[in-house]
Design a protein around this motif. Sequence first.
Motif, short mmCIF file in Angstrom:
data_model
loop_
_atom_site.label_atom_id
_atom_site.label_comp_id
_atom_site.label_asym_id
_atom_site.label_seq_id
_atom_site.Cartn_x
_atom_site.Cartn_y
_atom_site.Cartn_z
N MET A 1 52.83 -21.08 -4.47
CA MET A 1 51.50 -20.46 -3.21
C MET A 1 50.26 -21.48 -3.65
SD MET A 1 50.00 -19.13 -0.36
CE MET A 1 48.14 -18.35 -0.53
N SER A 2 49.52 -22.67 -3.30
CA SER A 2 48.69 -22.96 -3.93
C SER A 2 47.71 -22.13 -4.32
CB SER A 2 47.48 -24.47 -2.88
OG SER A 2 47.09 -24.62 -4.03
N GLN A 3 47.43 -22.45 -5.68
CA GLN A 3 45.74 -21.76 -6.28
C GLN A 3 44.84 -22.79 -6.00
OE1 GLN A 3 45.22 -19.07 -6.62
NE2 GLN A 3 47.51 -18.62 -5.85
N LYS A 4 44.79 -24.16 -5.52
CA LYS A 4 43.50 -25.69 -5.18
C LYS A 4 43.06 -25.01 -3.70
CE LYS A 4 46.49 -28.90 -4.82
NZ LYS A 4 47.24 -30.77 -5.15
N PRO A 5 41.30 -25.04 -4.51
CA PRO A 5 40.83 -24.67 -3.18
C PRO A 5 40.78 -25.67 -1.95
CG PRO A 5 39.86 -26.01 -5.22
CD PRO A 5 40.97 -25.81 -5.56
N LYS A 6 40.78 -24.91 -1.16
CA LYS A 6 40.94 -25.58 0.72
C LYS A 6 39.51 -27.12 0.26
CE LYS A 6 44.59 -23.63 3.04
NZ LYS A 6 45.84 -24.04 1.69
N VAL A 7 40.20 -27.88 0.58
CA VAL A 7 38.37 -28.26 1.23
C VAL A 7 38.61 -29.46 2.11
CG1 VAL A 7 37.48 -31.04 0.58
CG2 VAL A 7 37.68 -29.12 -1.44
N ILE A 8 37.82 -29.43 3.24
CA ILE A 8 37.49 -30.17 4.40
C ILE A 8 36.91 -31.75 4.09
CG2 ILE A 8 36.28 -30.51 6.24
CD1 ILE A 8 36.76 -27.51 7.11
N VAL A 9 37.85 -32.33 4.22
CA VAL A 9 37.22 -34.12 4.89
C VAL A 9 37.40 -34.43 6.26
CG1 VAL A 9 38.19 -36.04 3.47
CG2 VAL A 9 39.20 -34.44 2.46
N SER A 10 36.19 -34.97 5.76
CA SER A 10 35.87 -35.36 7.20
C SER A 10 34.69 -36.80 7.00
CB SER A 10 34.88 -34.12 8.13
OG SER A 10 34.57 -34.46 9.56
N VAL A 11 35.68 -37.66 6.59
CA VAL A 11 34.15 -39.12 5.93
C VAL A 11 35.88 -40.03 5.80
CG1 VAL A 11 34.15 -38.04 3.88
CG2 VAL A 11 33.23 -39.64 4.45
N PRO A 12 36.50 -41.40 5.55
CA PRO A 12 37.42 -42.09 5.59
C PRO A 12 37.37 -42.02 3.50
CG PRO A 12 35.44 -42.56 7.10
CD PRO A 12 34.92 -41.83 6.62
N LEU A 13 38.01 -42.04 2.36
CA LEU A 13 38.31 -41.49 1.40
C LEU A 13 38.65 -42.95 1.04
CD1 LEU A 13 38.62 -37.96 0.53
CD2 LEU A 13 36.34 -39.64 0.35
N PRO A 14 38.20 -44.24 -0.27
CA PRO A 14 39.26 -44.98 -0.47
C PRO A 14 40.49 -44.42 -1.38
CG PRO A 14 37.07 -44.75 -1.50
CD PRO A 14 37.19 -43.34 -0.31
N PRO A 15 41.22 -45.13 -1.06
CA PRO A 15 42.71 -44.07 -1.82
C PRO A 15 42.39 -43.25 -3.24
CG PRO A 15 43.25 -46.25 -0.66
CD PRO A 15 41.55 -46.80 -0.30
N ASP A 16 42.04 -44.32 -3.57
CA ASP A 16 41.53 -44.15 -5.35
C ASP A 16 41.29 -42.42 -5.65
OD1 ASP A 16 39.17 -45.03 -6.68
OD2 ASP A 16 39.18 -45.32 -4.76
N LEU A 17 39.95 -42.49 -4.28
CA LEU A 17 39.43 -41.30 -4.45
C LEU A 17 39.33 -39.90 -3.39
CD1 LEU A 17 34.77 -42.10 -3.60
CD2 LEU A 17 36.30 -40.72 -5.68
N ARG A 18 40.83 -40.69 -2.83
CA ARG A 18 41.91 -38.97 -2.33
C ARG A 18 42.34 -38.68 -2.89
NH1 ARG A 18 42.05 -37.53 2.87
NH2 ARG A 18 44.41 -36.81 3.71
N GLU A 19 43.18 -39.58 -4.08
CA GLU A 19 44.29 -39.16 -5.04
C GLU A 19 43.85 -38.34 -6.13
OE1 GLU A 19 46.53 -42.33 -6.18
OE2 GLU A 19 46.99 -41.41 -8.09
N ARG A 20 42.19 -38.78 -5.95
CA ARG A 20 41.26 -37.67 -6.74
C ARG A 20 41.44 -36.20 -6.46
NH1 ARG A 20 35.02 -38.95 -9.34
NH2 ARG A 20 35.53 -36.76 -10.20
N LEU A 21 40.62 -36.25 -5.40
CA LEU A 21 40.41 -35.39 -4.60
C LEU A 21 41.48 -34.30 -4.41
CD1 LEU A 21 37.88 -34.00 -3.67
CD2 LEU A 21 38.22 -35.03 -1.38
N ALA A 22 42.53 -34.98 -4.05
CA ALA A 22 43.92 -34.34 -3.98
C ALA A 22 44.80 -33.69 -5.27
CB ALA A 22 44.69 -35.09 -3.52
N ALA A 23 44.55 -34.26 -6.16
CA ALA A 23 45.05 -34.18 -7.30
C ALA A 23 44.39 -32.35 -7.60
CB ALA A 23 44.54 -34.32 -8.67
N ALA A 24 42.93 -32.01 -7.38
CA ALA A 24 42.25 -31.07 -7.67
C ALA A 24 42.43 -30.07 -6.27
CB ALA A 24 40.61 -31.53 -7.82
N CYS A 25 42.67 -30.26 -4.78
CA CYS A 25 41.71 -29.83 -3.79
C CYS A 25 43.78 -30.10 -2.76
CB CYS A 25 41.08 -30.06 -3.54
SG CYS A 25 39.07 -30.85 -4.72
#
Length: 325
Positions: A1-25
């Motif tokens: 069961m993931s304990q990472k916070p669920k985050v809505i992404v409603s804006v285009p993210l550069p790949p490196d930022l998406r990866e960074r955000l996905a690591a935490a959320c």
Amino acid sequence: MSQKPKVIVSVPLPPDLRERLAAACDLVDVPMGQSPADAVPADVRAQVSGMVCTMKTRIDQALLDALPALKVSSNFAVGFDNVDVAAATSRGVLICNTPGVLDGAVADVTIGLMLCLARNLVAGDAFVRSGAWAQGPFPLTRDIRGKTLGLLGMGRIGRVVARTARAFDMPVIYHNRREDPEAGGLATFVERDELFKSADVLSIHIPLSAQTRHSVGKRELSLMKPTAYLINTARGPVVDEAALVDALRAGTIAGAGLDVMEQEPLPATHPLCGLPNVVLQAHVGSATHETRRAMIDLAVANLLDALGGRQPAAMVNPETWKAAA
Ligand code: 8YV
């Protein structure tokens, strides 16, 4: 069961930022401009604690009801008129935005619109391309140097415009709700009516709110010089557009440079598109590679900081943060 916070992404993210955000959320993608209330199933919405979105996402009571676990929403924008801040604050939802990183880019479009209007550069380009030059010279235009720049609003962007205009030997006057002691070196405070009466170029740099909606209308336009230009790179609805069209048609003012409109995208059938004394841009004030990257960096950092218990760099309702601390 993931304990990472669920985050809505409603804006285009550069790949490196998406990866960074996905690591935490845990990321929940929502197409830009769609409401998460429609795009995300209720069981998932109930777990969402963060969001990063553009100004196209309306954060109102209905959306806040649909996201009962939301703790922070990070605007990919400096303007936050898409947010019911009082409703968010009353629910303890922190709102972040991206001030300070787009000031130069927006100021540059402001100056660009000013020069296009005074020197008629857009018509000049068409004049050459059409071959009309063979029939004679392009009509004389107007100097901008030495003319008075009036700023309605003297915040971060207004200050950069004032500094830039000084390079054009333009005396700068401004009106804010309160005189800004720090603006003294850059611009002179004047009362609101005086601003409209004295400016050769009147540039709008105030946020959109219930108080500022249509606050530049027939009365203000009638105070302006018939040789004056109006520029808006803030929010379209600050200007009563019907009154502006009338003023432009009647010669009440000489022209308008608009990067923002009441209806965006502006339909090609709109009256503004048929006026020769108007220069139009597609809300591109912050739309440079460098500035948009700085904005998305800040928007994601605000979100991760807030979810990680660190104070974000840019908060619209900091009292919400203090209450949570
Ligand atoms: C938006 C803007 O950021 O920042 C603002 O308030 O108006 C724009 O720069 C842009 O449209 C992306 O949402």
